[in-house]
Design a protein around this motif. Structure first.
Motif, PDB file in Angstrom:
ATOM      1  N   GLN A   1      -0.646  10.111   5.210  1.00 28.40           N
ATOM      2  CA  GLN A   1      -2.127  10.326   4.595  1.00 28.40           C
ATOM      3  C   GLN A   1      -3.300  10.164   3.941  1.00 28.40           C
ATOM      4  OE1 GLN A   1      -2.689  13.257   7.495  1.00 28.40           O
ATOM      5  NE2 GLN A   1      -0.345  11.591   8.056  1.00 28.40           N
ATOM      6  N   ALA A   2      -2.612   9.553   2.736  1.00 31.37           N
ATOM      7  CA  ALA A   2      -3.281   9.847   1.498  1.00 31.37           C
ATOM      8  C   ALA A   2      -5.320   8.433   1.875  1.00 31.37           C
ATOM      9  CB  ALA A   2      -3.228   9.217   0.399  1.00 31.37           C
ATOM     10  N   PRO A   3      -6.341   9.243   2.247  1.00 31.04           N
ATOM     11  CA  PRO A   3      -7.474   7.515   2.412  1.00 31.04           C
ATOM     12  C   PRO A   3      -7.110   5.921   1.735  1.00 31.04           C
ATOM     13  CG  PRO A   3      -7.804  10.127   1.963  1.00 31.04           C
ATOM     14  CD  PRO A   3      -6.632  10.322   1.670  1.00 31.04           C
ATOM     15  N   ALA A   4      -6.000   6.616   0.308  1.00 31.03           N
ATOM     16  CA  ALA A   4      -6.080   5.218  -0.461  1.00 31.03           C
ATOM     17  C   ALA A   4      -4.843   4.127   0.794  1.00 31.03           C
ATOM     18  CB  ALA A   4      -5.768   5.498  -0.972  1.00 31.03           C
ATOM     19  N   VAL A   5      -4.955   4.653   1.318  1.00 28.36           N
ATOM     20  CA  VAL A   5      -3.347   3.830   2.492  1.00 28.36           C
ATOM     21  C   VAL A   5      -4.045   3.768   3.741  1.00 28.36           C
ATOM     22  CG1 VAL A   5      -1.188   4.503   3.327  1.00 28.36           C
ATOM     23  CG2 VAL A   5      -1.658   4.967   1.270  1.00 28.36           C
TER      24      VAL A   5
ATOM     25  N   ALA B   1       8.106  11.986   2.906  1.00 38.94           N
ATOM     26  CA  ALA B   1       7.275  11.255   1.615  1.00 38.94           C
ATOM     27  C   ALA B   1       5.958  10.181   2.606  1.00 38.94           C
ATOM     28  CB  ALA B   1       8.136  10.416   0.593  1.00 38.94           C
ATOM     29  N   VAL B   2       6.606   9.527   2.913  1.00 42.46           N
ATOM     30  CA  VAL B   2       6.141   8.759   3.730  1.00 42.46           C
ATOM     31  C   VAL B   2       4.882   9.040   4.580  1.00 42.46           C
ATOM     32  CG1 VAL B   2       6.147   6.563   5.697  1.00 42.46           C
ATOM     33  CG2 VAL B   2       8.115   6.233   3.419  1.00 42.46           C
ATOM     34  N   ALA B   3       5.197  10.544   5.572  1.00 44.50           N
ATOM     35  CA  ALA B   3       4.415  10.261   6.265  1.00 44.50           C
ATOM     36  C   ALA B   3       3.636  11.250   5.368  1.00 44.50           C
ATOM     37  CB  ALA B   3       5.100  11.611   6.608  1.00 44.50           C
ATOM     38  N   ARG B   4       3.648  11.612   4.135  1.00 49.83           N
ATOM     39  CA  ARG B   4       2.571  12.474   3.501  1.00 49.83           C
ATOM     40  C   ARG B   4       1.492  11.095   2.548  1.00 49.83           C
ATOM     41  NH1 ARG B   4       7.039  15.473   1.285  1.00 49.83           N
ATOM     42  NH2 ARG B   4       7.613  14.566   0.001  1.00 49.83           N
ATOM     43  N   ALA B   5       2.124   9.628   1.997  1.00 52.19           N
ATOM     44  CA  ALA B   5       1.663   9.173   1.888  1.00 52.19           C
ATOM     45  C   ALA B   5       0.514   8.366   2.886  1.00 52.19           C
ATOM     46  CB  ALA B   5       2.639   7.420   1.164  1.00 52.19           C
TER      47      ALA B   5
ATOM     48  N   ARG C   1      -6.367   0.764   8.629  1.00 53.48           N
ATOM     49  CA  ARG C   1      -7.092   0.896   9.422  1.00 53.48           C
ATOM     50  C   ARG C   1      -8.172  -0.363   9.516  1.00 53.48           C
ATOM     51  NH1 ARG C   1      -6.593   7.420  10.424  1.00 53.48           N
ATOM     52  NH2 ARG C   1      -5.199   6.927  11.954  1.00 53.48           N
ATOM     53  N   ALA C   2      -8.780  -0.486   8.432  1.00 55.71           N
ATOM     54  CA  ALA C   2      -9.736  -1.230   8.328  1.00 55.71           C
ATOM     55  C   ALA C   2      -8.944  -2.911   8.928  1.00 55.71           C
ATOM     56  CB  ALA C   2     -10.477  -1.798   6.693  1.00 55.71           C
ATOM     57  N   SER C   3      -7.975  -3.279   8.378  1.00 53.56           N
ATOM     58  CA  SER C   3      -7.617  -4.264   8.765  1.00 53.56           C
ATOM     59  C   SER C   3      -7.452  -4.718  10.070  1.00 53.56           C
ATOM     60  CB  SER C   3      -6.504  -4.516   7.859  1.00 53.56           C
ATOM     61  OG  SER C   3      -5.201  -3.897   8.184  1.00 53.56           O
ATOM     62  N   GLY C   4      -7.423  -3.697  11.246  1.00 53.52           N
ATOM     63  CA  GLY C   4      -6.543  -3.392  11.783  1.00 53.52           C
ATOM     64  C   GLY C   4      -4.955  -3.164  12.427  1.00 53.52           C
ATOM     65  N   THR C   5      -4.001  -2.316  10.934  1.00 51.94           N
ATOM     66  CA  THR C   5      -3.463  -1.852  11.902  1.00 51.94           C
ATOM     67  C   THR C   5      -3.005  -0.421  10.931  1.00 51.94           C
ATOM     68  OG1 THR C   5      -2.249  -3.547   9.700  1.00 51.94           O
ATOM     69  CG2 THR C   5      -1.074  -1.708   9.788  1.00 51.94           C
ATOM     70  N   GLU C   6      -2.530   0.218  12.084  1.00 53.89           N
ATOM     71  CA  GLU C   6      -2.416   1.951  12.831  1.00 53.89           C
ATOM     72  C   GLU C   6      -0.813   2.453  11.865  1.00 53.89           C
ATOM     73  OE1 GLU C   6      -3.923   5.305  14.335  1.00 53.89           O
ATOM     74  OE2 GLU C   6      -4.634   3.472  14.000  1.00 53.89           O
ATOM     75  N   PRO C   7      -2.018   3.734  10.895  1.00 55.00           N
ATOM     76  CA  PRO C   7      -0.844   4.273  10.325  1.00 55.00           C
ATOM     77  C   PRO C   7       0.285   4.937  11.034  1.00 55.00           C
ATOM     78  CG  PRO C   7      -2.557   5.251   9.606  1.00 55.00           C
ATOM     79  CD  PRO C   7      -2.820   3.654  10.484  1.00 55.00           C
ATOM     80  N   LEU C   8       1.247   5.131  10.952  1.00 52.98           N
ATOM     81  CA  LEU C   8       2.672   6.055  11.966  1.00 52.98           C
ATOM     82  C   LEU C   8       3.267   6.783  11.161  1.00 52.98           C
ATOM     83  CD1 LEU C   8       3.764   3.129  14.154  1.00 52.98           C
ATOM     84  CD2 LEU C   8       2.482   4.643  14.874  1.00 52.98           C
ATOM     85  N   GLY C   9       3.537   6.913  11.121  1.00 52.99           N
ATOM     86  CA  GLY C   9       4.884   7.975  10.536  1.00 52.99           C
ATOM     87  C   GLY C   9       5.851   8.786  11.482  1.00 52.99           C
ATOM     88  N   SER C  10       6.700   9.204  10.647  1.00 50.58           N
ATOM     89  CA  SER C  10       7.794   9.562  12.007  1.00 50.58           C
ATOM     90  C   SER C  10       8.976   9.999  11.101  1.00 50.58           C
ATOM     91  CB  SER C  10       8.616   8.457  12.724  1.00 50.58           C
ATOM     92  OG  SER C  10       9.219   7.542  12.370  1.00 50.58           O
TER      93      SER C  10
ATOM     94  N   LEU D   1       0.922  -0.908  -0.181  1.00 46.14           N
ATOM     95  CA  LEU D   1      -0.344   0.186  -0.467  1.00 46.14           C
ATOM     96  C   LEU D   1       0.584   1.412   0.222  1.00 46.14           C
ATOM     97  CD1 LEU D   1      -2.977  -0.622   2.617  1.00 46.14           C
ATOM     98  CD2 LEU D   1      -3.259  -0.258   0.542  1.00 46.14           C
ATOM     99  N   VAL D   2       1.752   1.396   0.754  1.00 45.37           N
ATOM    100  CA  VAL D   2       3.013   2.098   0.579  1.00 45.37           C
ATOM    101  C   VAL D   2       3.663   2.499  -0.326  1.00 45.37           C
ATOM    102  CG1 VAL D   2       4.950   3.517   2.137  1.00 45.37           C
ATOM    103  CG2 VAL D   2       3.129   2.521   2.908  1.00 45.37           C
ATOM    104  N   ALA D   3       4.051   1.767  -0.529  1.00 40.23           N
ATOM    105  CA  ALA D   3       4.694   1.519  -2.101  1.00 40.23           C
ATOM    106  C   ALA D   3       3.772   2.121  -3.127  1.00 40.23           C
ATOM    107  CB  ALA D   3       5.461  -0.044  -2.524  1.00 40.23           C
ATOM    108  N   ALA D   4       3.086   1.652  -3.242  1.00 42.52           N
ATOM    109  CA  ALA D   4       1.922   1.856  -4.210  1.00 42.52           C
ATOM    110  C   ALA D   4       2.234   3.670  -4.317  1.00 42.52           C
ATOM    111  CB  ALA D   4       0.681   1.828  -4.341  1.00 42.52           C
ATOM    112  N   SER D   5       1.510   4.147  -3.411  1.00 45.11           N
ATOM    113  CA  SER D   5       1.048   5.218  -2.726  1.00 45.11           C
ATOM    114  C   SER D   5       2.365   6.454  -3.343  1.00 45.11           C
ATOM    115  CB  SER D   5       0.841   6.091  -1.122  1.00 45.11           C
ATOM    116  OG  SER D   5       0.807   7.370  -0.898  1.00 45.11           O
TER     117      SER D   5
END
Length: 321
Positions: free
Chosen positions: A275-279, A269-273, A284-293, A50-54
């Motif tokens: 933030q995208a709803p497509a990511v 770039a990862v932080a921006r990715a 979150r629907a699979s129980g995974t929380e986006p972070l960014g740091s 998902l992140v790679a595609a973004s």
């Protein structure tokens, strides 16, 4: 104009000093490879893709995910360590890889801090999944069954993080189980569903769809509070069982000596990715929380994970194999 040796040396040094800035200014100018230490189809692999595609869409450059599972992540780590430190080959590192040198011989690094930290990307929520045919309806039933059938439960683990969580919970409950290691969740799930193994402490993202389809049962989660995806499933804390405090994150690392400007550009770039709803939404629907740091924040997370693993190995008497 005549150039003497000193002038040439100074010119060469100046050119070398400007290399990182030049690389950062036009980065990325070609394809990037993300090496994932788990097989295709698992929770970490899905998040990485998902992140790679973004990132690919944002940069207009291919971002390719390559799976190099095996040896607890050592194979993937070695592939990235052998790559040029230019930001074009990255490691999708798991927090448990901070403990790999402590429990496994032949690991190519002494500490995960030897890599250049880029960004903490996601945190995986973990849960206890059991085979539907196991005669248990809740965690108390599992404890009673495990105590009355010592050593007969087969514990599937796809990563070291799953092993750590299982050891903590099962030993606290007085349950013995035989560990059956796999290269990742995509490999162990079919065996868990068929009953070749009976229990797994794995990412919610890896087992949620099977639980919703009635193929597995979820007994508890290792979360601070109940997951909205599993509102009827208690946390280990609710059950009075300690599951530890280590967070199960996935992060991006680059080879040692990668220019900090490149790492900072990647981190942003990862932080921006993320933030995208497509990511965000599928994570979150699979129980995974986006972070960014920032790279520094990831370095601090690595230090915390290393300390947690050293404590775990000492307190539980885990031998290096």
């Amino acid at each position: 104009m005549t150039l003497n040796r000193r002038t040439l040396c100074l010119a060469a040094m100046a050119a070398l000093c400007n290399v990182p800035l030049a690389r950062a200014a036009d980065y990325p100018s070609r394809a990037i490879t993300i090496v994932v230490p788990t097989p295709a189809g698992g929770a970490s692999d899905s998040a990485a893709r998902l992140v790679a595609a973004s990132l690919s869409a944002a940069w207009g450059q291919p971002v390719v995910v390559v799976n190099r599972p095996g040896a607890g992540g050592a194979i993937a780590a070695q592939a990235v360590m052998d790559a040029p430190p230019d930001g074009y080959t990255l490691l999708w590192g798991l927090s448990a890889m901070a403990g790999l040198p402590l429990v496994q011989k032949g690991v190519p690094y002494k500490a995960l801090s030897e890599f250049t930290p880029v960004a903490n990307v996601v945190e995986l929520g973990f849960a206890l999944f059991v085979n539907r045919e196991l005669p248990v309806q809740n965690f108390a039933d599992l404890v009673a069954y495990g105590r009355s059938h010592p050593g007969q439960l087969h514990l599937a683990t796809g990563t070291l993080g799953e092993y750590m969580l299982a050891e903590r919970v099962l030993k606290a409950a007085g349950v013995q189980a035989r560990r059956v290691p796999y290269k990742g969740g995509a490999q162990l799930m079919p065996d868990l569903i068929s009953g070749q193994v009976q229990i797994n402490f794995g990412p919610i993202a890896g087992g949620l769809q099977h639980a919703k389809a009635g193929k597995l049962r979820v007994l508890a989660t290792a979360l601070p509070q109940r997951s909205p995806l599993l509102p009827d499933v208690p946390t280990f804390a609710e059950l009075g069982v300690s599951s530890g405090t280590l967070s199960f994150w996935n992060a991006l690392f680059a080879p040692a000596a990668t220019p900090p400007e490149v790492a900072a550009r990647l981190s942003a770039a990862v932080a921006r990715a993320l933030q995208a709803p497509a990511v965000q939404e599928p994570l979150r629907a699979s129980g995974t929380e986006p972070l960014g740091s920032t790279p520094q924040q990831l370095a601090e997370a690595v230090e915390a994970a290393s300390t947690a693993w050293a404590t775990f190995v000492r307190d539980y008497g885990i031998a290096q194999e």
